[in-house]
Motif scaffolding. Structure first.
Motif, PDB file in Angstrom:
ATOM      1  N   LEU A  14      16.234   2.790  23.184  1.00 35.19           N
ATOM      2  CA  LEU A  14      16.165   4.116  23.504  1.00 35.19           C
ATOM      3  C   LEU A  14      17.357   3.573  24.935  1.00 35.19           C
ATOM      4  CD1 LEU A  14      15.354   6.986  24.119  1.00 35.19           C
ATOM      5  CD2 LEU A  14      13.288   6.114  25.957  1.00 35.19           C
ATOM      6  N   LYS A  15      17.148   2.692  25.324  1.00 37.05           N
ATOM      7  CA  LYS A  15      18.419   1.916  26.039  1.00 37.05           C
ATOM      8  C   LYS A  15      19.959   2.097  25.940  1.00 37.05           C
ATOM      9  CE  LYS A  15      15.313  -1.191  28.013  1.00 37.05           C
ATOM     10  NZ  LYS A  15      15.089  -2.747  28.257  1.00 37.05           N
ATOM     11  N   GLN A  16      19.995   2.561  24.583  1.00 33.82           N
ATOM     12  CA  GLN A  16      21.336   2.786  23.529  1.00 33.82           C
ATOM     13  C   GLN A  16      21.524   3.690  23.043  1.00 33.82           C
ATOM     14  OE1 GLN A  16      23.653  -0.441  23.641  1.00 33.82           O
ATOM     15  NE2 GLN A  16      22.060  -1.406  24.708  1.00 33.82           N
ATOM     16  N   VAL A  17      21.106   5.461  23.449  1.00 37.40           N
ATOM     17  CA  VAL A  17      21.054   6.071  23.670  1.00 37.40           C
ATOM     18  C   VAL A  17      21.715   6.515  24.313  1.00 37.40           C
ATOM     19  CG1 VAL A  17      20.020   8.709  22.616  1.00 37.40           C
ATOM     20  CG2 VAL A  17      18.955   6.167  21.812  1.00 37.40           C
ATOM     21  N   PHE A  18      23.061   7.086  24.640  1.00 39.20           N
ATOM     22  CA  PHE A  18      23.988   7.876  25.842  1.00 39.20           C
ATOM     23  C   PHE A  18      23.847   9.169  25.842  1.00 39.20           C
ATOM     24  CE2 PHE A  18      25.120   3.437  26.014  1.00 39.20           C
ATOM     25  CZ  PHE A  18      24.586   2.813  26.591  1.00 39.20           C
ATOM     26  N   ARG A  19      23.661   9.643  26.665  1.00 37.10           N
ATOM     27  CA  ARG A  19      23.630  11.190  26.898  1.00 37.10           C
ATOM     28  C   ARG A  19      25.018  11.329  27.346  1.00 37.10           C
ATOM     29  NH1 ARG A  19      19.024  13.630  28.386  1.00 37.10           N
ATOM     30  NH2 ARG A  19      19.342  14.489  30.618  1.00 37.10           N
ATOM     31  N   GLN A  20      25.306  12.911  27.844  1.00 36.78           N
ATOM     32  CA  GLN A  20      26.423  13.430  28.346  1.00 36.78           C
ATOM     33  C   GLN A  20      26.683  13.296  29.902  1.00 36.78           C
ATOM     34  OE1 GLN A  20      29.005  14.598  26.478  1.00 36.78           O
ATOM     35  NE2 GLN A  20      27.374  14.239  24.341  1.00 36.78           N
ATOM     36  N   THR A  21      25.220  12.494  30.274  1.00 36.91           N
ATOM     37  CA  THR A  21      25.350  12.995  31.802  1.00 36.91           C
ATOM     38  C   THR A  21      26.011  12.352  32.499  1.00 36.91           C
ATOM     39  OG1 THR A  21      23.423  14.816  31.267  1.00 36.91           O
ATOM     40  CG2 THR A  21      24.052  13.101  33.645  1.00 36.91           C
ATOM     41  N   LEU A  22      26.998  11.672  33.495  1.00 35.40           N
ATOM     42  CA  LEU A  22      26.988  10.437  33.659  1.00 35.40           C
ATOM     43  C   LEU A  22      25.932   9.963  35.041  1.00 35.40           C
ATOM     44  CD1 LEU A  22      30.888  11.161  34.833  1.00 35.40           C
ATOM     45  CD2 LEU A  22      29.826   9.352  33.348  1.00 35.40           C
ATOM     46  N   LEU A  23      26.099   9.217  35.136  1.00 32.06           N
ATOM     47  CA  LEU A  23      25.224   8.880  36.594  1.00 32.06           C
ATOM     48  C   LEU A  23      26.316   8.835  37.440  1.00 32.06           C
ATOM     49  CD1 LEU A  23      25.105   4.425  36.066  1.00 32.06           C
ATOM     50  CD2 LEU A  23      23.177   6.435  35.234  1.00 32.06           C
ATOM     51  N   VAL A  48      12.082   9.857  20.521  1.00 34.21           N
ATOM     52  CA  VAL A  48      12.868  10.545  19.268  1.00 34.21           C
ATOM     53  C   VAL A  48      14.681  10.328  19.037  1.00 34.21           C
ATOM     54  CG1 VAL A  48      10.493  11.684  19.241  1.00 34.21           C
ATOM     55  CG2 VAL A  48      12.501  13.068  20.222  1.00 34.21           C
ATOM     56  N   GLU A  49      14.881  10.439  20.161  1.00 37.47           N
ATOM     57  CA  GLU A  49      16.450  10.728  20.136  1.00 37.47           C
ATOM     58  C   GLU A  49      16.599   9.125  19.754  1.00 37.47           C
ATOM     59  OE1 GLU A  49      17.759  11.863  23.951  1.00 37.47           O
ATOM     60  OE2 GLU A  49      16.975  13.634  23.490  1.00 37.47           O
ATOM     61  N   ASP A  67      20.764  12.340  21.260  1.00 37.04           N
ATOM     62  CA  ASP A  67      20.980  13.070  22.134  1.00 37.04           C
ATOM     63  C   ASP A  67      21.462  14.276  21.578  1.00 37.04           C
ATOM     64  OD1 ASP A  67      20.208  14.135  24.802  1.00 37.04           O
ATOM     65  OD2 ASP A  67      22.173  13.642  25.415  1.00 37.04           O
ATOM     66  N   THR A  68      20.539  15.575  21.426  1.00 37.35           N
ATOM     67  CA  THR A  68      21.722  16.538  21.389  1.00 37.35           C
ATOM     68  C   THR A  68      22.208  17.450  22.757  1.00 37.35           C
ATOM     69  OG1 THR A  68      20.131  17.355  19.385  1.00 37.35           O
ATOM     70  CG2 THR A  68      21.350  18.734  19.994  1.00 37.35           C
ATOM     71  N   PHE A  69      23.294  17.742  22.831  1.00 32.80           N
ATOM     72  CA  PHE A  69      23.344  18.094  24.223  1.00 32.80           C
ATOM     73  C   PHE A  69      23.277  19.534  24.283  1.00 32.80           C
ATOM     74  CE2 PHE A  69      27.362  20.418  26.763  1.00 32.80           C
ATOM     75  CZ  PHE A  69      26.657  19.163  27.974  1.00 32.80           C
ATOM     76  N   VAL A  70      22.515  19.733  25.691  1.00 34.09           N
ATOM     77  CA  VAL A  70      21.827  20.656  26.319  1.00 34.09           C
ATOM     78  C   VAL A  70      22.380  21.952  25.053  1.00 34.09           C
ATOM     79  CG1 VAL A  70      22.243  21.459  28.220  1.00 34.09           C
ATOM     80  CG2 VAL A  70      19.833  22.308  27.791  1.00 34.09           C
ATOM     81  N   TYR A  71      23.728  22.306  25.567  1.00 29.77           N
ATOM     82  CA  TYR A  71      24.817  23.031  25.547  1.00 29.77           C
ATOM     83  C   TYR A  71      25.118  23.318  24.343  1.00 29.77           C
ATOM     84  CZ  TYR A  71      23.436  24.556  29.980  1.00 29.77           C
ATOM     85  OH  TYR A  71      22.630  24.656  31.535  1.00 29.77           O
ATOM     86  N   LYS A  78      17.780  20.269  15.498  1.00 27.38           N
ATOM     87  CA  LYS A  78      17.193  19.522  16.307  1.00 27.38           C
ATOM     88  C   LYS A  78      15.353  19.221  15.848  1.00 27.38           C
ATOM     89  CE  LYS A  78      17.191  18.651  20.981  1.00 27.38           C
ATOM     90  NZ  LYS A  78      15.351  18.699  22.187  1.00 27.38           N
ATOM     91  N   ALA A  79      15.225  20.698  15.631  1.00 34.79           N
ATOM     92  CA  ALA A  79      13.484  19.631  16.072  1.00 34.79           C
ATOM     93  C   ALA A  79      13.040  19.320  14.708  1.00 34.79           C
ATOM     94  CB  ALA A  79      13.632  21.469  15.324  1.00 34.79           C
ATOM     95  N   GLU A  80      14.403  19.581  13.199  1.00 34.01           N
ATOM     96  CA  GLU A  80      13.522  19.035  12.174  1.00 34.01           C
ATOM     97  C   GLU A  80      13.913  17.289  12.188  1.00 34.01           C
ATOM     98  OE1 GLU A  80      15.511  18.802   7.425  1.00 34.01           O
ATOM     99  OE2 GLU A  80      15.021  20.772   8.423  1.00 34.01           O
ATOM    100  N   ARG A  81      14.819  16.985  12.751  1.00 34.25           N
ATOM    101  CA  ARG A  81      15.666  15.427  13.253  1.00 34.25           C
ATOM    102  C   ARG A  81      14.378  14.755  14.410  1.00 34.25           C
ATOM    103  NH1 ARG A  81      19.998  15.269  16.030  1.00 34.25           N
ATOM    104  NH2 ARG A  81      20.189  17.832  16.816  1.00 34.25           N
ATOM    105  N   GLU A  82      14.282  15.399  14.999  1.00 35.74           N
ATOM    106  CA  GLU A  82      12.994  14.492  16.262  1.00 35.74           C
ATOM    107  C   GLU A  82      11.337  14.869  15.498  1.00 35.74           C
ATOM    108  OE1 GLU A  82      13.538  17.150  19.918  1.00 35.74           O
ATOM    109  OE2 GLU A  82      15.035  15.911  20.292  1.00 35.74           O
TER     110      GLU A  82
END
Length: 196
Positions: free
Chosen positions: A19-28, A74-75, A80-84, A92-96
């Motif tokens: 999970l530490k390797q799954v990066f989000r669109q959000t910056l620190l 699950v990601e 990670d699916t960007f919220v927009y 997404k639901a099926e993958r998760e």
């Protein structure tokens, strides 16, 4: 290792390190790099601990913390699916769900069932605890975007009305936090971080 239960538990803990390797669109918030899912989950757990007093109904903080700690596991498989990202949400639901089956079933059955139930409760957003957990999950990227001058909003052309629509669950479970979101969003508009 003779202890089969412990072997499964350690294997799960090893697997979720990914999970530490799954990066989000959000910056620190300091803008130096993208946040990973493990950091996001930890931050939500701290938000639950610190902001629980703003829930409009009494919540079980420990239960909320458990949900936010497992909600994105699950990601590891689903990404990670960007919220927009409307296209990304099509499957997404099926993958998760498929990811949940694989990942949670690494654990002994009793723990697999418990963690899967926490994940499902979070996803369904029907209980007051799940609604509060979801509200925090939605609020956190708004705070990050505000403190990074609207980085992912600008990068993806997100408008303020989309943010408000997506996050209105916060108004139901935590009106004061909803007011805070509205205040910083209005300030973000005024500063040019996001378009109305």
């Amino acid at each position: 290792m003779e202890n089969e239960r412990l072997k499964k538990q350690i294997e799960f803990l090893k697997e979720i390190d990914k999970l530490k390797q799954v990066f989000r669109q959000t910056l620190l918030m300091d803008g130096t790099r993208h946040e990973n899912d493990a950091e996001h989950s930890w931050h939500l757990a701290m938000m639950a601990l610190v902001l629980s007093e703003y829930a409009s109904e009494k919540i079980d903080v420990s239960h909320v913390i458990k949900m936010v700690l497992v909600h994105d596991i699950v990601e590891i498989d689903a990404g990670d699916t960007f919220v927009y990202d409307e296209k990304g949400y099509e499957d997404k639901a099926e993958r998760e769900k498929k990811a949940a089956e694989r990942l949670f079933n690494i654990l002994p059955k009793d723990q697999a069932d418990e963690i899967k139930a926490l994940w499902e409760e979070f996803e369904e957003r029907k209980t007051k605890d799940a609604k509060f957990a979801s509200a925090l999950d939605r609020m956190q990227p708004i705070i990050h975007n505000y403190y990074t001058n609207g980085h992912s909003w600008r990068e993806h052309g997100v408008k303020s009305h989309q943010v408000l629509e997506r996050n209105k669950i916060v108004s139901e479970i935590a009106p004061e936090l909803w007011q805070f979101i509205n205040d910083i969003l209005e300030d973000a508009i005024n500063k040019g971080y996001i378009e109305r």
